[in-house]
Design an enzyme around this catalytic site. Structure first.
Site, short mmCIF file in Angstrom:
data_model
loop_
_atom_site.label_atom_id
_atom_site.label_comp_id
_atom_site.label_asym_id
_atom_site.label_seq_id
_atom_site.Cartn_x
_atom_site.Cartn_y
_atom_site.Cartn_z
N GLU A 62 -8.13 -13.93 1.59
CA GLU A 62 -6.73 -13.49 1.72
C GLU A 62 -6.33 -13.51 3.20
OE1 GLU A 62 -4.97 -10.45 -0.77
OE2 GLU A 62 -4.59 -9.28 1.03
N THR A 109 -0.33 -12.81 1.67
CA THR A 109 0.38 -11.59 1.29
C THR A 109 1.86 -11.69 1.62
OG1 THR A 109 -0.03 -10.45 3.37
CG2 THR A 109 -1.69 -10.18 1.65
N TYR A 110 2.60 -10.70 1.15
CA TYR A 110 4.05 -10.65 1.30
C TYR A 110 4.39 -9.37 2.03
CZ TYR A 110 8.82 -11.46 -0.54
OH TYR A 110 10.16 -11.73 -0.69
N ASP A 124 5.48 -1.41 -2.05
CA ASP A 124 5.82 -0.02 -1.75
C ASP A 124 7.11 -0.01 -0.93
OD1 ASP A 124 3.53 1.27 -2.93
OD2 ASP A 124 2.36 0.34 -1.34
N ALA A 145 5.84 -3.64 -11.38
CA ALA A 145 5.47 -5.06 -11.30
C ALA A 145 5.65 -5.78 -12.63
CB ALA A 145 4.02 -5.18 -10.82
N TYR A 190 -6.65 -1.32 -9.84
CA TYR A 190 -7.19 -0.29 -8.95
C TYR A 190 -8.41 0.39 -9.57
CZ TYR A 190 -2.67 -1.30 -6.99
OH TYR A 190 -1.60 -1.99 -6.46
N GLN A 212 -8.00 -3.76 -5.85
CA GLN A 212 -7.94 -3.09 -4.56
C GLN A 212 -9.37 -3.08 -3.99
OE1 GLN A 212 -6.71 -2.30 -1.86
NE2 GLN A 212 -5.18 -0.78 -2.47
N GLN A 235 -10.69 0.23 12.02
CA GLN A 235 -10.23 -0.33 10.74
C GLN A 235 -10.63 0.58 9.57
OE1 GLN A 235 -12.14 -4.09 10.22
NE2 GLN A 235 -10.97 -4.60 8.39
N LYS A 266 -9.14 -13.55 10.03
CA LYS A 266 -10.24 -13.67 10.99
C LYS A 266 -11.18 -14.78 10.53
CE LYS A 266 -10.26 -8.78 12.27
NZ LYS A 266 -10.74 -7.50 11.76
#
Ligand code: FAD
Length: 292
Positions: free
Chosen positions: A17, A48-49, A109, A127, A148, A179, A215, A275
Site C-alpha cells: 500500500e 489510499t485516498y 472518517d 461504505a 477490523y 486493519q 510511528q 518506503k
C-alpha cells in the site's frame, strides 16, 4: 487485472500500500517512491485516498502510473463520507476511464476541519452505500472492503460489527483487507468468527512494519490495535536506535507474514508507507518463500 483473480493462487503473494502526496510539490517524490515499490513486482499495489477527497486526483494518477508503466495491477481507494453522490459517481467514472478495475470502497472518517460542517448535502453514511453505487455504475468492478479484526472503534461489539460487515460483503465486496494488527491470533480468531457468520470472500491481512519508535504511538492511536508484550519489548530495546529499530520492525513484520503463510494464508498486504527500502527488505527476507 482483477484482484479477485490474483487471490486464487495458493502460494504466498505480497502486495503493497502507498499513499498519495498531500500537495503538488510532493507529487514527483511520492511518484518516484511508488515506482521503486512497483519495480519489486508485487502482486498488486493499493493507493489510499486522502480524508475528505482533497487529493483524489493524485490517488488516480499514482494508481494509473503504477499500472500503465510497470504493469502492476492497482487498487484505487475511494471514500464517500462528506461527499455528494454526484462527486462520488464522477470519481468512479474517472477510475473506470483510467482503466483501473479495482476499487477499495471505504466510508472514510470526517476530517477534523469538517466536524462542525453542515451535513445536509452529504449523501453517504456507510461504505455499503458506496459499494452499491459502484456496482450500479459498473457491475464489472472488483470491489474491496475494509474489516477490523479488533472491531471498528465505533462498533458496540464484535457481533454487531460482523453483522454489518456481512451486509457490506453481500452488497458486492469481492474481498476484504484488514486493519493492521500485531498479534496474529487476533486475526485467526476473527477469521473463524466471520466464516461462522457466513462471510466467504477472501480476506487479505494488512501488516504494518513499524520502523521507528514515533510511528508506534501514531499507528496505534489511529488503529486502536493491541500491542503484544513481545512488540513492546522490541520498542523498549531498540526504540532509541533508529537503524536497529528499523531492522527489528522489519523482522517482526516478516515473522508475522511467515506465521500467516504457515497457517494457510496466501495473500498479505503490507502497509509500506511509501518506503521502497522497507518493502524491498520484507521481500528479500521472504525471497525463497516467494520464489523471487
Ligand atoms: P463502514 O464499513 O461503513 O463501517 C464503519 C462503521 O459503521 C463500523 O463500526 C460498522 O460496524 C458500522 N456500520 C456499518 N453499516 C452500518 C449500519 N447499516 N448501521 C449501523 N452501523 C453500521 N480511510 C481513508 O480516509 N482513506 C483510505 O484510503 C483508507 N484506507 C483504508 C484501508 C483499510 C484496509 C482500512 C482497514 C481502513 C482504511 N481507511 C481509509 C480508514 C476507514 O475509512 C475508517 O476506518 C472508517 O472509520 C471506516 O471505514 P469503513 O469503510 O470500514 O466503514
Amino acid at each position: 487485472m482483477k484482484i479477485s483473480d490474483l487471490l486464487k493462487k495458493d502460494t504466498l503473494s505480497i502486495s503493497f500500500e502507498v499513499f498519495p502526496p498531500k500537495t503538488e510539490t510532493l507529487f514527483e517524490s511520492v511518484k518516484s517512491a511508488t515506482e521503486e515499490i512497483a519495480k519489486l513486482r508485487p502482486a498488486f499495489m493499493s493507493v489510499t485516498y486522502g480524508a475528505g477527497g482533497g487529493t483524489s486526483q493524485y490517488t488516480l494518477d499514482i494508481a494509473k502510473n503504477i499500472k500503465d508503466r510497470y504493469g502492476v495491477p492497482s487498487l484505487a481507494h475511494l471514500t464517500c463520507v462528506s461527499s455528494t453522490r454526484e462527486t462520488v459517481r464522477e470519481r468512479i467514472c474517472d477510475i473506470k476511464k483510467a482503466g483501473i478495475q479495482n476499487i477499495m470502497a471505504l466510508r472514510g472518517d470526517v476530517p477534523a476541519h469538517l466536524q462542525n460542517a453542515d451535513r445536509s448535502g452529504w449523501d453517504y453514511r456507510y461504505a455499503i452505500e458506496l459499494v452499491r453505487d459502484i456496482k450500479e455504475c459498473d457491475e464489472s468492478f472488483c470491489i474491496g472492503g475494509a474489516c477490523y479484526p479488533e472491531i471498528h472503534p465505533e462498533s458496540a461489539d464484535q457481533k454487531t460489527d460482523i453483522a454489518h460487515l456481512k451486509e457490506k460483503v453481500d452488497a458486492g465486496c469481492d474481498f476484504l483487507t484488514t486493519q493492521m494488527f500485531f498479534d496474529n491470533n487476533l486475526l485467526y480468531n476473527f477469521l473463524y468468527k466471520i466464516r461462522q457468520a457466513g462471510i466467504t470472500v477472501p480476506v487479505i491481512p494488512g501488516i504494518m512494519p513499524i520502523t521507528n519508535a514515533n510511528q508506534v504511538a501514531r499507528a496505534i492511536s489511529l488503529s486502536g490495535s493491541f500491542v503484544p508484550q513481545r512488540f513492546k519489548s522490541l520498542v523498549d530495546r531498540f526504540g532509541s536506535d533508529p537503524a536497529a529499530m528499523k531492522q527489528a520492525g522489519i523482522a517482526y513484520a516478516t515473522d508475522q507474514i511467515i506465521d500467516l503463510y504457515a497457517n494457510g494464508i496466501t495473500n498479505v498486504h503490507v502497509y509500506s508507507m511509501n518506503k521502497p527500502d522497507v518493502a524491498a527488505s520484507i521481500q528479500r527476507n521472504l525471497s525463497d518463500i516467494l520464489g523471487k
